[in-house]
Enzyme design. Structure first.
Site, PDB file in Angstrom:
ATOM      1  N   HIS A 172      31.064-112.571  43.906  1.00 43.36           N
ATOM      2  CA  HIS A 172      29.907-113.368  43.803  1.00 43.36           C
ATOM      3  C   HIS A 172      29.059-112.880  42.308  1.00 43.36           C
ATOM      4  O   HIS A 172      28.245-113.574  41.755  1.00 43.36           O
ATOM      5  CB  HIS A 172      28.826-112.978  44.734  1.00 43.36           C
ATOM      6  CG  HIS A 172      29.134-114.021  46.117  1.00 43.36           C
ATOM      7  ND1 HIS A 172      28.432-114.633  46.441  1.00 43.36           N
ATOM      8  CD2 HIS A 172      29.929-113.406  47.103  1.00 43.36           C
ATOM      9  CE1 HIS A 172      28.972-115.154  47.746  1.00 43.36           C
ATOM     10  NE2 HIS A 172      29.968-114.367  47.985  1.00 43.36           N
ATOM     11  N   ARG A 282      15.382-110.786  42.546  1.00 41.15           N
ATOM     12  CA  ARG A 282      15.156-109.564  42.621  1.00 41.15           C
ATOM     13  C   ARG A 282      15.034-108.917  41.410  1.00 41.15           C
ATOM     14  O   ARG A 282      15.198-109.006  40.362  1.00 41.15           O
ATOM     15  CB  ARG A 282      16.750-108.991  43.146  1.00 41.15           C
ATOM     16  CG  ARG A 282      16.982-109.386  44.523  1.00 41.15           C
ATOM     17  CD  ARG A 282      18.317-109.046  44.974  1.00 41.15           C
ATOM     18  NE  ARG A 282      19.415-109.264  44.120  1.00 41.15           N
ATOM     19  CZ  ARG A 282      19.965-108.344  43.164  1.00 41.15           C
ATOM     20  NH1 ARG A 282      19.423-107.226  43.156  1.00 41.15           N
ATOM     21  NH2 ARG A 282      20.754-108.691  42.362  1.00 41.15           N
ATOM     22  N   ASP A 381      24.619-113.359  35.091  1.00 41.12           N
ATOM     23  CA  ASP A 381      24.296-113.690  36.287  1.00 41.12           C
ATOM     24  C   ASP A 381      25.565-114.416  37.105  1.00 41.12           C
ATOM     25  O   ASP A 381      26.118-115.221  36.405  1.00 41.12           O
ATOM     26  CB  ASP A 381      22.943-114.781  36.682  1.00 41.12           C
ATOM     27  CG  ASP A 381      22.376-114.224  38.310  1.00 41.12           C
ATOM     28  OD1 ASP A 381      22.954-113.586  38.950  1.00 41.12           O
ATOM     29  OD2 ASP A 381      21.199-114.508  38.105  1.00 41.12           O
TER      30      ASP A 381
HETATM   31  P1  ADQ Z   1      21.447-112.502  43.753  1.00 38.48           P
HETATM   32  O1  ADQ Z   1      21.400-111.506  42.507  1.00 38.48           O
HETATM   33  O2  ADQ Z   1      20.852-111.892  44.770  1.00 38.48           O
HETATM   34  O3  ADQ Z   1      22.791-112.945  44.344  1.00 38.48           O
HETATM   35  P2  ADQ Z   1      20.704-115.446  43.321  1.00 38.48           P
HETATM   36  O4  ADQ Z   1      21.771-116.157  43.009  1.00 38.48           O
HETATM   37  O5  ADQ Z   1      19.307-115.933  42.608  1.00 38.48           O
HETATM   38  O6  ADQ Z   1      20.739-113.922  42.984  1.00 38.48           O
HETATM   39  O7  ADQ Z   1      20.145-115.503  44.549  1.00 38.48           O
HETATM   40  C1  ADQ Z   1      18.875-114.648  45.183  1.00 38.48           C
HETATM   41  C2  ADQ Z   1      18.410-115.428  46.495  1.00 38.48           C
HETATM   42  O8  ADQ Z   1      17.573-114.697  47.025  1.00 38.48           O
HETATM   43  C3  ADQ Z   1      17.883-116.996  46.382  1.00 38.48           C
HETATM   44  O9  ADQ Z   1      18.556-117.581  47.734  1.00 38.48           O
HETATM   45  C4  ADQ Z   1      16.264-116.763  46.651  1.00 38.48           C
HETATM   46  O10 ADQ Z   1      15.764-117.919  47.359  1.00 38.48           O
HETATM   47  C5  ADQ Z   1      16.355-115.366  47.360  1.00 38.48           C
HETATM   48  N1  ADQ Z   1      14.954-114.692  46.755  1.00 38.48           N
HETATM   49  C6  ADQ Z   1      15.009-114.217  45.267  1.00 38.48           C
HETATM   50  N2  ADQ Z   1      13.683-113.682  45.189  1.00 38.48           N
HETATM   51  C7  ADQ Z   1      13.135-113.712  46.334  1.00 38.48           C
HETATM   52  C8  ADQ Z   1      11.875-113.471  46.651  1.00 38.48           C
HETATM   53  N3  ADQ Z   1      10.795-112.994  45.759  1.00 38.48           N
HETATM   54  N4  ADQ Z   1      11.511-113.578  47.928  1.00 38.48           N
HETATM   55  C9  ADQ Z   1      12.304-114.311  48.928  1.00 38.48           C
HETATM   56  N5  ADQ Z   1      13.519-114.726  48.390  1.00 38.48           N
HETATM   57  C10 ADQ Z   1      13.852-114.501  47.237  1.00 38.48           C
HETATM   58  C11 ADQ Z   1      24.267-112.677  44.063  1.00 38.48           C
HETATM   59  C12 ADQ Z   1      24.723-112.950  42.482  1.00 38.48           C
HETATM   60  C13 ADQ Z   1      24.405-114.357  42.019  1.00 38.48           C
HETATM   61  C14 ADQ Z   1      24.881-115.380  42.825  1.00 38.48           C
HETATM   62  C15 ADQ Z   1      24.670-115.123  44.515  1.00 38.48           C
HETATM   63  C16 ADQ Z   1      25.619-116.135  45.332  1.00 38.48           C
HETATM   64  O11 ADQ Z   1      24.215-111.670  41.689  1.00 38.48           O
HETATM   65  O12 ADQ Z   1      24.816-114.168  40.558  1.00 38.48           O
HETATM   66  O13 ADQ Z   1      24.491-116.324  42.487  1.00 38.48           O
HETATM   67  O14 ADQ Z   1      25.105-113.689  44.749  1.00 38.48           O
HETATM   68  O15 ADQ Z   1      26.848-115.915  44.803  1.00 38.48           O
END
Ligand code: ADQ
Length: 738
Positions: A172, A282, A381
């Site tokens: 991921h 995050r 990312d």
């Molecule tokens: P992450 O680094 O966690 O994922 P991302 O792909 O943006 O990053 O996913 C974040 C998820 O968490 C989203 O579904 C979002 O809705 C939720 N989220 C974020 N902030 C939030 C908040 N404050 N409150 C509630 N929900 C929140 C890892 C990799 C990424 C890759 C994904 C999937 O780092 O690059 O896209 O896995 O493969």
């Protein structure tokens, strides 16, 4: 329960986190959805009927009774099989190796990396723990789908004990360039661990390419169109850009409690007449939060007319707070927000509304829907789902996405305003452009992105990944059928035994001997000379060595063997020891003078490579060169020569680590014609490893045994793995009694 699970065919999804996590508050256990992008993906595939989940529940039970109760609840209600990891192990494996070594390294933060042996050992131990759990649950027809950087050793562990199993692995996060990856002390183990899978998936083509380069550079595994052959097993390496649950999200947006929330928020915004800028991440140093804040600060400096006309809602979820770099980041972000709000805020308006907490998804949706601009600016990312969620929420096609070009999502969302996050001017001017953008322009961009996201959603992603694991297995079993296995070998030997006029064509390099670093290092050993003597001596056998080498070398090495010789891919032939060499055509080698300087330039540019001159050909060998550079330069030279030699009667060939130019019409097929035309043969065997041998395979009668001694596309009916297997087969043929 265990017996049952083993008898059905199912998909076992293994990830560090289960889709749900357990926590204890006031002596009461609570089950909630896990946070982050991976968990979002797991929930989407949770509906898949035959899927079960294996992972860490985020909790260490107080006693055996609690452990059992948690386990039963997770299995029965969430199809989730917990792997319990102790707090000490989590410290070293999760906060340690996974998040202090792999995470920063794979996101190009190599100065943040710790290389602690004890953490690496814990990582291995926990991977082993997952393996034991998976083994307990696995049945013979199951498919494994392993997720992410926490479990990179697991594919090989499963492969070792269940060699026939179907294993997919998806990463991921980015796979970094080989220059970064090679700095990891345990790089080979990680690569070998991953290569236990049948299918390796990455978000983008770039990450897949980086992985293939590392496998080539560090383990010497070559690939052909993204397939690597390891121990006679194909590993496919491909990109699968992950989508989100677009339809599900659209459904949620239509629900009345969410509509009510949207309305409430809208009224609040409307009374203030301010635009909304939103970010959701995050709190992680890869997400580029300080860089983004500096961009916003510059925007405020440059655009006083926008003061009091927007609110930036910055939502950050606490993450990995036990890792030092994360707590330092928190301090930096707090102080930047304080500085900007202090500098530009006024009574009734603060520019940044900072929330440091997680929100349930249904509370996030109104924010997405109403935000005029989403600022998604990671430094690196893997994909970034927030960008995709924002676009999906825009039913009315209004809104602008500002997206970092270093997010995996940028390769699919080209209509966003793409920015270089390290350039705060870029962020500031993208913000101006976004806030000033006309509704028509917004709709034009949004519509295209939305269409793509609805087509390639997470369901499509998960299905195509699972389908591809199955396809890879099919390719493997098709390959198995072509193998010259014990059954076919028996048939070959019995046909050989019955025959009286046998014709044997054997290529030399790569078929009878393994490649040496330099061409002259592949001279025949005594064992091979004896073997060829014993084949050639039998009056029923006509043995011909068919090589691309020059005639002097081949004669010096094999001149005394009772056999025919074909040199320079058919330019020269020698029928037997009593005949002289014959030239196949009216050949000239004058053209070589023109090409020699070109090939010499490549010899100079690629250390370890060398030019070999033959009478009617010239070759550039790059076997000893750095594999990555060799592969790159060889394709470049191949293209160049093809263009340069168009409309001449010269032909360029890309053989096994060699580019060779020779006169057209000279090939191994024509070279062996004098023997083949005799028509008296009741047994024909031809063996070769290279595509120059394809000309020979092509002209053989259908009943002939043609064998390719390596992996790859071929016209040959069968294949064998190595020169050692060729020799074993030939040795068996020499042992046949009359
Ligand atoms: P992450 O680094 O966690 O994922 P991302 O792909 O943006 O990053 O996913 C974040 C998820 O968490 C989203 O579904 C979002 O809705 C939720 N989220 C974020 N902030 C939030 C908040 N404050 N409150 C509630 N929900 C929140 C890892 C990799 C990424 C890759 C994904 C999937 O780092 O690059 O896209 O896995 O493969």
């Amino acid at each position: 329960m265990k017996g049952n699970k083993k008898s059905e065919s199912k998909i076992i999804i293994v990830s560090n986190r289960l889709p749900v996590a357990i926590s204890k508050r006031k002596d009461e256990l609570k089950i909630q959805q896990s946070p982050g992008g991976l968990a979002t993906c797991l929930r989407a595939i949770q509906e898949e009927e035959k899927a079960i989940f294996v992972g860490w529940p985020g909790y260490w039970p107080a006693n055996y009774k609690e452990k059992k109760s948690v386990e039963n609840d997770l299995i029965n209600n969430y199809k989730s099989y917990p792997v319990f990891i102790s707090p000490a192990e989590i410290g070293k494996y999760y906060y340690g190796f996974a998040n202090r070594t792999l995470w920063p390294l794979f996101h190009y933060f190599s100065t943040y990396c710790a290389y602690e042996k004890s953490e690496w050992i814990a990582y291995k131990k926990v991977n082993q723990k997952f393996f034991q759990k998976v083994l307990d649950l696995a049945g013979p027809k199951d498919t494994f789908w392993i997720h992410d950087y926490h479990l990179m050793l697991l594919p090989a562990l499963i492969r070792k004990s269940l060699p026939q199993s179907s294993i997919g692995f998806f990463l991921h996060i980015p796979f970094p360039s080989s220059e970064i990856f090679r700095t990891l002390p345990w790089r080979e183990e990680i690569l070998e661990g991953l290569l236990g899978a049948d299918l390796l998936g990455f978000h983008t083509y770039e990450y897949a390419r980086h992985f293939l380069n590392s496998a080539l550079l560090l383990l010497g595994y070559e690939h052909e169109f993204g397939s690597i052959l390891i121990d006679n097993r194909i590993v496919k390496v491909e990109n699968f850009p992950m989508g989100i649950d677009s339809l599900g999200m659209e459904g949620l947006l239509g629900e009345s409690p969410i509509q009510k929330d949207i309305k409430k928020l809208e009224e609040k915004i409307w009374t203030k007449k301010r635009k909304i800028i939103l970010s959701v991440d995050r709190l992680d140093y890869t997400k580029g939060i300080p860089q983004r804040l500096k961009g916003v600060e510059l925007f405020l400096e440059k655009n006083p007319e926008w003061h009091n006309r927007f609110t930036y809602i910055m939502l950050c979820v606490p993450s990995r707070t036990k890792v030092r770099h994360y707590s330092l980041l928190k301090e930096e972000v707090d102080s930047l927000v304080g500085r900007i709000n202090g500098r530009f805020g006024r009574p009734g308006w603060i520019p940044i509304h900072y929330m440091y907490r997680s929100l349930p998804f249904h509370k996030l949706l109104p924010l997405y829907t109403l935000a005029d601009v989403a600022l998604v600016t990671p430094l690196r990312d893997g994909m970034n789902l927030v960008a995709k969620e924002y676009v999906t929420s825009k039913k009315d096609n209004k809104g602008v996405l500002v997206l970092s070009e270093t997010a995996g999502a940028a390769s699919e969302l080209g209509e966003a305003l793409l920015v270089n996050v390290n350039n705060k001017e870029d962020i500031a001017s993208a913000l101006t452009q976004a806030l000033d953008m006309s509704e028509e322009e917004q709709a034009r961009r949004m519509e295209l992105m939305r269409k793509r996201l609805f087509e390639y959603d997470v369901v499509h992603w998960a299905r195509s990944f699972i389908e591809r694991i199955k396809d890879t297995k099919k390719i493997q079993s098709h390959r198995e059928h072509r193998k010259l296995d014990a059954k076919w070998e028996k048939k070959l030997i019995s046909d050989f035994k019955r025959s009286k006029n046998r014709l044997l064509f054997l290529d030399y390099d790569g078929t009878l001997v393994s490649f040496g670093a330099k061409p002259e290092q592949a001279r025949p050993d005594i064992g091979l000379v004896r073997l060829l003597f014993s084949l050639g001596r039998d009056p029923r056998n006509t043995l011909v060595i068919v090589s691309g080498r020059d005639r002097t070398t081949i004669e010096r090495w094999l001149g005394r063997v009772p056999c025919g010789l074909v040199a320079e891919h058919g330019a020269w032939i020698k029928r037997d020891a009593h005949h002289d060499w014959e030239k196949q055509k009216n050949l000239s080698g004058d053209w070589k003078e023109q090409l020699q300087p070109i090939l010499k330039t490549y010899e100079f540019r690629v250390p370890g490579s060398l030019v070999e001159e033959k009478e009617y050909g010239i070759a550039w060998h790059y076997r000893k060169a750095n594999p990555e550079l060799g592969q790159l330069r060889s394709s470049e030279l191949f293209d160049y020569l093809n263009e340069f030699l168009a409309n001449t009667d010269l032909q360029v060939m890309h053989g096994n680590k060699v580019i060779e130019v020779r006169v057209s019409g000279i090939n191994k097929g024509n070279g062996v014609a004098p023997w083949l035309s005799e028509k008296k043969w009741d047994f024909i065997l031809a063996m070769g490893d290279d595509w120059t041998d394809e000309d020979l395979f092509k002209i053989l009668p259908a009943k002939a045994y043609s064998v390719k001694v390596s992996y790859g596309q071929s016209q040959a009916r069968f294949y064998l793995e190595s020169p050692q297997s060729t020799r074993n087969l030939l040795r068996r043929l020499t042992r046949i009694r009359k």
